[in-house]
Design an enzyme around this catalytic site. Sequence first.
Site, PDB file in Angstrom:
ATOM      1  N   MET A   1      69.491   4.523   1.018  1.00 33.12           N
ATOM      2  CA  MET A   1      70.878   4.079   0.779  1.00 33.12           C
ATOM      3  C   MET A   1      71.136   3.951  -0.719  1.00 33.12           C
ATOM      4  O   MET A   1      70.256   3.514  -1.464  1.00 33.12           O
ATOM      5  CB  MET A   1      71.107   2.709   1.439  1.00 33.12           C
ATOM      6  CG  MET A   1      70.724   2.667   2.909  1.00 33.12           C
ATOM      7  SD  MET A   1      71.212   1.109   3.677  1.00 33.12           S
ATOM      8  CE  MET A   1      70.415   1.261   5.277  1.00 33.12           C
TER       9      MET A   1
ATOM     10  N   ASP B   1      70.597   5.884  16.387  1.00 35.64           N
ATOM     11  CA  ASP B   1      70.117   4.954  15.356  1.00 35.64           C
ATOM     12  C   ASP B   1      71.076   3.769  15.262  1.00 35.64           C
ATOM     13  O   ASP B   1      72.253   3.939  14.973  1.00 35.64           O
ATOM     14  CB  ASP B   1      70.057   5.713  14.016  1.00 35.64           C
ATOM     15  CG  ASP B   1      69.534   4.877  12.861  1.00 35.64           C
ATOM     16  OD1 ASP B   1      69.098   3.732  13.078  1.00 35.64           O
ATOM     17  OD2 ASP B   1      69.557   5.398  11.729  1.00 35.64           O
TER      18      ASP B   1
ATOM     19  N   HIS C   1      60.922   6.400  10.496  1.00 34.87           N
ATOM     20  CA  HIS C   1      62.298   6.604  10.029  1.00 34.87           C
ATOM     21  C   HIS C   1      62.462   5.911   8.674  1.00 34.87           C
ATOM     22  O   HIS C   1      62.180   4.722   8.536  1.00 34.87           O
ATOM     23  CB  HIS C   1      63.257   6.031  11.068  1.00 34.87           C
ATOM     24  CG  HIS C   1      64.702   6.301  10.803  1.00 34.87           C
ATOM     25  ND1 HIS C   1      65.298   7.514  11.049  1.00 34.87           N
ATOM     26  CD2 HIS C   1      65.680   5.499  10.308  1.00 34.87           C
ATOM     27  CE1 HIS C   1      66.584   7.452  10.729  1.00 34.87           C
ATOM     28  NE2 HIS C   1      66.849   6.247  10.259  1.00 34.87           N
TER      29      HIS C   1
ATOM     30  N   HIS D   1      66.513   9.622   6.485  1.00 31.65           N
ATOM     31  CA  HIS D   1      67.953   9.480   6.772  1.00 31.65           C
ATOM     32  C   HIS D   1      68.666   9.161   5.461  1.00 31.65           C
ATOM     33  O   HIS D   1      68.560   8.044   4.955  1.00 31.65           O
ATOM     34  CB  HIS D   1      68.104   8.356   7.809  1.00 31.65           C
ATOM     35  CG  HIS D   1      69.507   8.008   8.161  1.00 31.65           C
ATOM     36  ND1 HIS D   1      69.835   6.887   8.898  1.00 31.65           N
ATOM     37  CD2 HIS D   1      70.700   8.630   7.887  1.00 31.65           C
ATOM     38  CE1 HIS D   1      71.145   6.828   9.055  1.00 31.65           C
ATOM     39  NE2 HIS D   1      71.702   7.867   8.455  1.00 31.65           N
TER      40      HIS D   1
ATOM     41  N   SER E   1      62.085   2.186  12.136  1.00 28.19           N
ATOM     42  CA  SER E   1      62.702   2.225  10.807  1.00 28.19           C
ATOM     43  C   SER E   1      62.033   1.194   9.910  1.00 28.19           C
ATOM     44  O   SER E   1      62.082  -0.012  10.199  1.00 28.19           O
ATOM     45  CB  SER E   1      64.195   1.904  10.913  1.00 28.19           C
ATOM     46  OG  SER E   1      64.687   1.529   9.632  1.00 28.19           O
TER      47      SER E   1
ATOM     48  N   MET F   1      75.024   7.867  14.957  1.00 34.42           N
ATOM     49  CA  MET F   1      74.917   6.462  14.548  1.00 34.42           C
ATOM     50  C   MET F   1      75.555   5.588  15.618  1.00 34.42           C
ATOM     51  O   MET F   1      76.714   5.806  16.000  1.00 34.42           O
ATOM     52  CB  MET F   1      75.616   6.224  13.208  1.00 34.42           C
ATOM     53  CG  MET F   1      74.934   6.833  11.987  1.00 34.42           C
ATOM     54  SD  MET F   1      73.203   6.396  11.767  1.00 34.42           S
ATOM     55  CE  MET F   1      73.302   4.605  11.598  1.00 34.42           C
TER      56      MET F   1
ATOM     57  N   ASP G   1      65.074   4.969   5.752  1.00 31.96           N
ATOM     58  CA  ASP G   1      66.503   4.800   5.462  1.00 31.96           C
ATOM     59  C   ASP G   1      66.756   4.745   3.960  1.00 31.96           C
ATOM     60  O   ASP G   1      66.351   3.804   3.287  1.00 31.96           O
ATOM     61  CB  ASP G   1      67.008   3.506   6.113  1.00 31.96           C
ATOM     62  CG  ASP G   1      67.189   3.656   7.613  1.00 31.96           C
ATOM     63  OD1 ASP G   1      67.828   4.646   8.034  1.00 31.96           O
ATOM     64  OD2 ASP G   1      66.697   2.792   8.358  1.00 31.96           O
TER      65      ASP G   1
ATOM     66  N   MET H   1      71.600   8.199   3.431  1.00 35.64           N
ATOM     67  CA  MET H   1      72.933   7.575   3.424  1.00 35.64           C
ATOM     68  C   MET H   1      73.383   7.493   1.972  1.00 35.64           C
ATOM     69  O   MET H   1      73.515   6.409   1.384  1.00 35.64           O
ATOM     70  CB  MET H   1      72.858   6.185   4.086  1.00 35.64           C
ATOM     71  CG  MET H   1      72.695   6.261   5.595  1.00 35.64           C
ATOM     72  SD  MET H   1      72.081   4.727   6.317  1.00 35.64           S
ATOM     73  CE  MET H   1      70.326   4.962   6.090  1.00 35.64           C
TER      74      MET H   1
HETATM   75  C1  DX5 Z   1      71.244   1.546   9.563  1.00 38.76           C
HETATM   76  C2  DX5 Z   1      69.967   2.349   9.527  1.00 38.76           C
HETATM   77  C3  DX5 Z   1      69.103   2.116  10.697  1.00 38.76           C
HETATM   78  C4  DX5 Z   1      68.581   0.705  10.832  1.00 38.76           C
HETATM   79  C5  DX5 Z   1      68.321   0.429  12.282  1.00 38.76           C
HETATM   80  O1  DX5 Z   1      72.035   1.925   8.499  1.00 38.76           O
HETATM   81  O2  DX5 Z   1      70.280   3.729   9.495  1.00 38.76           O
HETATM   82  O3  DX5 Z   1      68.023   3.043  10.724  1.00 38.76           O
HETATM   83  O4  DX5 Z   1      67.402   0.497  10.108  1.00 38.76           O
HETATM   84  O5  DX5 Z   1      68.011  -0.923  12.447  1.00 38.76           O
HETATM   85  P1  DX5 Z   1      68.106  -1.653  13.841  1.00 38.76           P
HETATM   86  O6  DX5 Z   1      67.187  -0.920  14.779  1.00 38.76           O
HETATM   87  O7  DX5 Z   1      67.644  -3.039  13.528  1.00 38.76           O
HETATM   88  O8  DX5 Z   1      69.529  -1.599  14.285  1.00 38.76           O
HETATM   89 ZN    ZN Z   2      68.640   5.184   9.848  1.00 34.29          ZN
END
Ligand code: DX5
Ligand code: ZN
Length: 226
Positions: A39, A177, A35, A68, A10, A139, A37, A70
Amino acid sequence: MRGKTRIAPSILAADFNELGEELRKIEVGGADWVHVDVMDGHFVPNITIGPVIAKSVRSATKLPLDVHLMIEQPERYIKDFVDAGAATVGVHVETCPHLHRTVQQIRGAGARACVVLNPSSPAALVEPVLGDIDQVLVMTVNPGFGGQKFIESMLPKIETLRRWIDDGGHDVALEVDGGIGPETIGRAAVAGADVFVAGTAVFGAPDYREAIAALKRAAKDALDAR
Ligand code: DX5
Ligand code: ZN
């Protein structure tokens, strides 16, 4: 059936001043996917990146982008992320009252469709669409931030989904994840996951190649020891 073990670092945990170099290092280091992320500060408290950055990630690596989302109302942005180069687009069940329509929209735009479950959302929410999607993401932390602790009580949900995927003969990847590292990946693999997102465990390590190899080794050892 379980797919081969894939590691999806990620970029949330990467150095954004050196993003091109970070991507090069995970690519030569054996990462399978990247990956991404996304948000929005509404569905989750944090704000991260949009299609503009996803597009520049796309141009900096050959690895498939696992996006991903969010964000609230993700259907408004699916096309933008697919145009930016997403191979997979994941949407949270909690944001999709018309989930069946949304996954069709993702596939119609030309990407693999992934459905994501928050820790408090049951596996049953995705069961009706298992035949219409390419991936489920469980998750194993509450979404919003990297570096959180793996929630052990998600393991039975992963086991349930593995059983439903196999019994139904669905060609669906099972991704986890949050809090994945050499200490936790084995339990997630044995429960049935085959795609592993790792932020801190890769980008927080001194050597990305070694970190990715350690994750794959820990997953394999746990599976072999069953
Ligand atoms: C959390 C994200 C993850 C995050 C994982 O909201 O969706 O993808 O980056 O990070 P680690 O591997 O550090 O838990
Ligand atoms: Zn993620």
